[in-house]
Structures are given as C-alpha cells and as structure tokens.
Motif scaffolding. Structure first.
Motif, PDB file in Angstrom:
ATOM      1  N   MET A  38       0.838  -1.208   0.000  1.00  0.00           N
ATOM      2  CA  MET A  38       0.000   0.000   0.000  1.00  0.00           C
ATOM      3  C   MET A  38       0.871   1.255   0.000  1.00  0.00           C
ATOM      4  N   VAL A  39       0.461   2.226  -0.816  1.00  0.00           N
ATOM      5  CA  VAL A  39       1.207   3.484  -0.906  1.00  0.00           C
ATOM      6  C   VAL A  39       0.370   4.595  -0.271  1.00  0.00           C
ATOM      7  N   PRO A  40       0.979   5.366   0.625  1.00  0.00           N
ATOM      8  CA  PRO A  40       0.213   6.445   1.270  1.00  0.00           C
ATOM      9  C   PRO A  40      -0.258   7.489   0.262  1.00  0.00           C
ATOM     10  N   SER A  41      -1.439   8.045   0.507  1.00  0.00           N
ATOM     11  CA  SER A  41      -1.960   9.104  -0.361  1.00  0.00           C
ATOM     12  C   SER A  41      -1.526  10.483   0.132  1.00  0.00           C
ATOM     13  N   PHE A  42      -0.736  10.494   1.213  1.00  0.00           N
ATOM     14  CA  PHE A  42      -0.261  11.773   1.774  1.00  0.00           C
ATOM     15  C   PHE A  42       1.265  11.732   1.828  1.00  0.00           C
ATOM     16  N   ASP A  43       1.884  12.845   2.151  1.00  0.00           N
ATOM     17  CA  ASP A  43       3.343  12.908   2.243  1.00  0.00           C
ATOM     18  C   ASP A  43       3.792  12.245   3.547  1.00  0.00           C
ATOM     19  N   SER A  44       4.237  10.994   3.448  1.00  0.00           N
ATOM     20  CA  SER A  44       4.494  10.220   4.661  1.00  0.00           C
ATOM     21  C   SER A  44       5.820  10.583   5.336  1.00  0.00           C
ATOM     22  N   GLN A  45       6.544  11.547   4.739  1.00  0.00           N
ATOM     23  CA  GLN A  45       7.752  12.042   5.415  1.00  0.00           C
ATOM     24  C   GLN A  45       7.386  13.038   6.522  1.00  0.00           C
ATOM     25  N   LEU A  46       6.149  13.539   6.471  1.00  0.00           N
ATOM     26  CA  LEU A  46       5.733  14.554   7.447  1.00  0.00           C
ATOM     27  C   LEU A  46       5.196  13.902   8.724  1.00  0.00           C
ATOM     28  N   PRO A  47       5.500  14.501   9.859  1.00  0.00           N
ATOM     29  CA  PRO A  47       4.935  13.973  11.113  1.00  0.00           C
ATOM     30  C   PRO A  47       3.419  14.132  11.142  1.00  0.00           C
ATOM     31  N   LEU A  48       2.791  13.281  11.944  1.00  0.00           N
ATOM     32  CA  LEU A  48       1.340  13.306  12.074  1.00  0.00           C
ATOM     33  C   LEU A  48       0.970  13.853  13.451  1.00  0.00           C
ATOM     34  N   ALA A  49      -0.065  14.696  13.472  1.00  0.00           N
ATOM     35  CA  ALA A  49      -0.485  15.268  14.752  1.00  0.00           C
ATOM     36  C   ALA A  49      -1.987  15.132  14.908  1.00  0.00           C
ATOM     37  N   PHE A  50      -2.428  14.968  16.152  1.00  0.00           N
ATOM     38  CA  PHE A  50      -3.852  14.910  16.413  1.00  0.00           C
ATOM     39  C   PHE A  50      -4.442  16.298  16.202  1.00  0.00           C
ATOM     40  N   SER A  51      -5.650  16.339  15.655  1.00  0.00           N
ATOM     41  CA  SER A  51      -6.280  17.625  15.314  1.00  0.00           C
ATOM     42  C   SER A  51      -6.578  18.459  16.559  1.00  0.00           C
ATOM     43  N   PRO A  52      -6.255  19.748  16.525  1.00  0.00           N
ATOM     44  CA  PRO A  52      -6.606  20.599  17.657  1.00  0.00           C
ATOM     45  C   PRO A  52      -8.121  20.837  17.777  1.00  0.00           C
ATOM     46  N   LEU A  53      -8.852  20.449  16.738  1.00  0.00           N
ATOM     47  CA  LEU A  53     -10.307  20.634  16.784  1.00  0.00           C
ATOM     48  C   LEU A  53     -11.039  19.389  17.299  1.00  0.00           C
ATOM     49  N   HIS A  54     -10.267  18.376  17.709  1.00  0.00           N
ATOM     50  CA  HIS A  54     -10.852  17.154  18.269  1.00  0.00           C
ATOM     51  C   HIS A  54     -10.162  16.843  19.580  1.00  0.00           C
ATOM     52  N   ARG A  55     -10.779  15.993  20.373  1.00  0.00           N
ATOM     53  CA  ARG A  55     -10.151  15.587  21.630  1.00  0.00           C
ATOM     54  C   ARG A  55     -10.209  14.072  21.753  1.00  0.00           C
ATOM     55  N   LEU A  56      -9.082  13.494  22.121  1.00  0.00           N
ATOM     56  CA  LEU A  56      -8.992  12.040  22.326  1.00  0.00           C
ATOM     57  C   LEU A  56      -8.903  11.816  23.822  1.00  0.00           C
ATOM     58  N   GLN A  57      -9.819  11.042  24.372  1.00  0.00           N
ATOM     59  CA  GLN A  57      -9.721  10.801  25.823  1.00  0.00           C
ATOM     60  C   GLN A  57     -10.245   9.435  26.229  1.00  0.00           C
ATOM     61  N   TRP A  58      -9.768   8.969  27.351  1.00  0.00           N
ATOM     62  CA  TRP A  58     -10.195   7.701  27.928  1.00  0.00           C
ATOM     63  C   TRP A  58     -11.508   7.902  28.671  1.00  0.00           C
ATOM     64  N   GLU A  59     -12.486   7.050  28.404  1.00  0.00           N
ATOM     65  CA  GLU A  59     -13.757   7.111  29.116  1.00  0.00           C
ATOM     66  C   GLU A  59     -13.856   5.926  30.071  1.00  0.00           C
ATOM     67  N   GLU A  60     -13.805   6.238  31.344  1.00  0.00           N
ATOM     68  CA  GLU A  60     -13.792   5.210  32.384  1.00  0.00           C
ATOM     69  C   GLU A  60     -15.076   4.358  32.344  1.00  0.00           C
ATOM     70  N   THR A  61     -16.242   5.047  32.231  1.00  0.00           N
ATOM     71  CA  THR A  61     -17.495   4.282  32.291  1.00  0.00           C
ATOM     72  C   THR A  61     -17.648   3.348  31.087  1.00  0.00           C
ATOM     73  N   GLN A  62     -17.059   3.739  29.942  1.00  0.00           N
ATOM     74  CA  GLN A  62     -17.181   2.892  28.750  1.00  0.00           C
ATOM     75  C   GLN A  62     -15.994   1.958  28.586  1.00  0.00           C
ATOM     76  N   GLN A  63     -14.944   2.213  29.378  1.00  0.00           N
ATOM     77  CA  GLN A  63     -13.709   1.424  29.267  1.00  0.00           C
ATOM     78  C   GLN A  63     -13.173   1.437  27.844  1.00  0.00           C
ATOM     79  N   LYS A  64     -13.153   2.637  27.255  1.00  0.00           N
ATOM     80  CA  LYS A  64     -12.544   2.770  25.932  1.00  0.00           C
ATOM     81  C   LYS A  64     -12.145   4.213  25.659  1.00  0.00           C
ATOM     82  N   HIS A  65     -11.277   4.367  24.669  1.00  0.00           N
ATOM     83  CA  HIS A  65     -10.942   5.710  24.223  1.00  0.00           C
ATOM     84  C   HIS A  65     -12.021   6.216  23.276  1.00  0.00           C
ATOM     85  N   VAL A  66     -12.241   7.517  23.309  1.00  0.00           N
ATOM     86  CA  VAL A  66     -13.206   8.123  22.396  1.00  0.00           C
ATOM     87  C   VAL A  66     -12.583   9.371  21.779  1.00  0.00           C
TER      88      VAL A  66
END
Lengths: 380, 95
Positions: free
Chosen positions: B1-29
């Motif tokens: 598989m060949v990436p459709s993006f420039d794979s030399q560039l670092p990847l960052a999580f979007s500042p417009l989203h939040r990744l967090q652990w949910e204790e009651t669901q026992q999963k990341h969301v």
C-alpha cells in the motif's frame, strides 16, 4: 408482549443543560416552550455543578450549554470550568449575540471546547427581522473572533420558507466565515415553530431545490467544511428515531431543573417529569416514571406494535405525535403507515396555501409578552 | 500500500478534536462538536502516537516494537488514511 428485539439500554451520553430561558433574540421558530415565562426559578451555580457531576458519573460526556441564550448567565465561565474538570466535551450553543472577545478568552481559559453560533439569514435585513434584534453585523464579527481564538466553529442556520431560497448564499456565508461545520437545520415544528408553521414550512419544490444545492456543496467542500443537513421530516415517509430512542442517550435539564427525556417533552400531558432539585440524576434516569414511559415497545399500538421497523425508529417522535394528533401514544403521523398521516398532508397544504395567499399572516415572535398571552391561553 | 499523503511529514492529532479515555465505557473516544466516536484498542494505540513528532514509519516501528510483531504497516496505514479523511489527525509541515 413486545417483539423479540430488546429496547436498547444505556446511560446518558449527552447532557443538554438549558441554563436559562432568557434570550435577547425573538426567533419565531424557537424550540423553547410557548409558556416559558411561567417557568421561573433558574437553577443556581451550585445546583448546575451538582447536575454536571452526577450525569458525568453515569457516563455523560457531551455537554450542551444552551438556553435561551446561555451567555446571559454570569456564571457560565465557572460552569464551563467545572465541566472541563469533570472531563466533559463542552459545546456552547449560542446566538453569538452578546459574545465579546473578553468572554471568548475567559471561556477558552475555563476549558470550553467549541462554540456554535446561529445566523438567521445571509443578509442583514432578513437576519435582523427574523431574530427580532439588530444582530447581523455583531454575529459576523463574533464568528471571526471564534475562529481567531482557535475554537472549532459550528454555524447553525435554521431553514424555513422565509430563507430557504437563499440556500446558496447561506453556504457562501459559511465559507466566508470559515465555519468548520455548517448545520443546516430544517425547522422542526415544535414550540414557537409549531405556532408559526404555516408561515415557515417550505413547499416540497422549495425543499428539493435547496437540498440539491446543499448536497452539491457538501461534496465540493469535503475535507474543508462538514455539512450536517437536518431533514424536514414532514417530507419523509418514515419518522426519525427521535432522541436515538427515549431514555437511551439524551438527558435534558430545563432552566428550572425539570429533567426531560427530550427538550420538548415538557408539553406532554401527565408525563410527570422529575426535578433535579428533588431527585438525583441517577434516580431520575433509572427509576422515574417519565424516563421509563416510552423506554420499551409495550406502549405501542398498531401499526407500530407489529412493525419490524419499530426497533429502528421507536415509533417516531412522541411530541410530534401529540402536537399533530393530541395523543402522545399515537404513531408519529410522519410515517406513511400512520392512520393519521392526513394530519401531515393537511399541514403541508395549509403552508402552501399561506405561501400563495396575497394576505401575509404575521409571524408570532418569541418574546415575553407573547409568551405571557399565549401561555395563559394554552393553559386555560 | 502506498500512502496518499506525504508520509515524510509527522502526524499530529487535530486541535479541533479531543482524544480521551472514558472510564465508564472502558474505551478511548474522540470528541468533537456534538459528536463522539468510540475507538477500538488498535485505533486508540495508533492515534495516541500521532503526537506531532512521529511519522507513519515512526508509528509502525513503535507499535511493532511494543507488540513484538512485524507486518503492521498496511493496517496502520489504513487507519491513518481514514483518520486523515475524517479530520482526526493532520500532517504537520516542517519549518
């Protein structure tokens, strides 16, 4: 007995905190109750904090700070900070009117995640007429400030017959303002919108033309702006799965502390909704009569009872069934299988007639004076 | 598989989203305006490594070391592509 598929069970994921009914705008499609002026006594800062904590402990994670206009609460920043400490994703659902740069900064520092603002129309005269307030320039300035301070921005435009012909201009405005999300919310006919339905409901032709434009922009803007298109269910054949199923996901707390399975449910007669001033959120969710009232299939009559689609749409919206038929246990008349589907056809015909009539009926604006007059007459 | 993006560039999580652990669901969301996506364990592992420093190869290397395995490249790329498509992560231009 109900059918074999079980009714979905779950804890609240979404807490909608209607912090106040106060609002500087007068939108004639407001979803607040007509008699909002008779529900006094807003929850205090401490009471709201307790509600946030109790719902979060049950797993609620999305928090909507709504109203009325939530900015009228001077303790908004304190509530946002509490929500952030609890781990909520907090959404400020505002008109944008009255939002200053200082408050945008303070809310950011308190941990607010996102701001949604509404604009009534993509041009000044119509916007200000619909809002009942000279607010257009201010709202646009606020939209720029929101982006400037790094928030994701959702622009919400409620769509109806007075602005649906401007769909293209609405989309262009959203692009110009740099919205990350555009919510094109076709009016749902509850509250004040129900009152003004004949003046607000578009014809099918208007709706189809506007939808085609929106879908075209949706494809073109992929990756730049997300467009949420809320369908007008009067032109559908099946009802919406209202609230993702009664008492499965959503918890609304009204300004006076009334706990509601959906934000319109206070109109349902005899539902006997509990108040967070008297009962804990867990008790309300698990044991109250109101939250258990439609949390199964046993209340259904035909054609819902034996319908295989009941597990998908839960019989539609209880408030819509009540508003259109006077019976909250009826099948939502939006469904083509409903024996009362003619109520929907009638509403559409009335709106078309009003749109073709030379005599224009005035819109009834959402304000305290109208609320007091109409609220009193609806209770009489 | 060949990436459709420039794979030399670092990847960052979007500042417009939040990744967090949910204790009651026992999963990341992932949380974003008025929405939530529940993540399975592999997806959460990958997205948590989108830290603005690691590139695709860096993430593959890290996870292959952590789970003492090989051949994760295509699975990870698949998830990264869909995360980019959904706007959860973005490539970071250097300089």
């Amino acid at each position: 007995m109900a059918g074999s598929a079980p009714y979905p069970k779950g804890n609240p994921r979404w807490l909608l905190a209607e912090l106040t009914y106060a609002c500087p705008l007068q939108c004639p499609y407001c979803s607040n109750p007509i008699d909002y002026t008779s529900h006094n006594g807003e929850l205090s800062t401490e009471e709201w904090k307790r509600v946030f904590s109790e719902a979060r402990a049950m797993g609620a994670v999305q928090l909507g700070l709504s109203g009325g206009e939530p900015l009228t609460r001077p303790d908004l920043e304190e509530l946002v900070q509490h929500a952030r400490e609890l781990g909520y994703y907090s959404n400020l659902i505002s008109s944008g009117y009255g939002l200053t740069e200082e408050r945008i900064l303070n809310l950011k520092a308190a941990g607010l995640d996102h701001i949604q603002i509404s604009i009534q129309a993509p041009e000044k005269t119509l916007n200000n007429y619909l809002a009942g307030t000279d607010s257009y320039e201010r709202k646009k300035a606020v939209a720029h400030l929101i982006k400037q301070h790094g928030y994701p921005m959702v622009l919400c435009v409620v769509i109806h017959r007075q602005n649906i012909h401007l769909m293209r201009e609405i989309l262009e405005m959203a692009i110009e303002l740099g919205a990350d999300y555009l919510e094109l919310a076709n009016t749902q006919y509850y509250g004040w919108a129900h009152l003004n339905r004949a003046q607000l409901m578009p014809t099918r032709e208007q709706f189809e033309t506007a939808e085609a434009i929106a879908q075209d922009y949706k494809l073109r803007l992929k990756g730049r702006m997300k467009i949420y298109y809320v369908v007008p269910d009067f032109y559908e054949d099946r009802p919406k799965a209202c609230m993702n199923g009664w008492g499965t996901t959503f918890l609304t707390i009204a300004p006076d502390g009334l706990a509601l399975p959906c934000h319109e449910a206070r109109i349902l007669p005899g539902l006997n909704c509990p108040n967070v001033r008297e009962v804990s959120v867990r008790d309300i969710w698990e044991h109250s009569e109101a939250f258990n009232r439609f949390r199964h299939f046993d209340w259904m009559r035909e054609p819902c009872r034996s319908c295989p689609e009941k597990v998908k749409d839960f019989g539609g919206c209880r408030c819509q069934a009540y508003l259109l038929t006077g019976d909250m246990n009826a099948t939502d008349p939006v469904c083509s299988l409903s024996p009362q589907r003619d109520k929907v056809h009638q509403a559409i015909a009335e709106a078309r007639q009003a749109s073709e009539s030379a005599e224009v009926q005035p819109l009834i604006f959402r304000n305290s004076r109208n609320s007091k007059v109409l609220g009193a007459s609806s209770q009489a | 598989m060949v990436p459709s993006f420039d794979s030399q560039l670092p990847l960052a999580f979007s500042p417009l989203h939040r990744l967090q652990w949910e204790e009651t669901q026992q999963k990341h969301v992932i949380l974003y305006p008025e929405g939530m996506v529940e993540l399975n364990v592999p997806a959460a592992e990958i997205l948590m490594l989108c830290d603005g420093a690691r590139t695709l190869d860096g993430i593959v290397e890290e996870l292959e070391r952590k789970f003492e395995t090989r051949g994760l490249h295509d699975d990870i790329l698949g998830l990264i592509e869909s995360a980019l498509d959904n706007g959860w992560i973005r490539t970071v231009s250097q300089g």
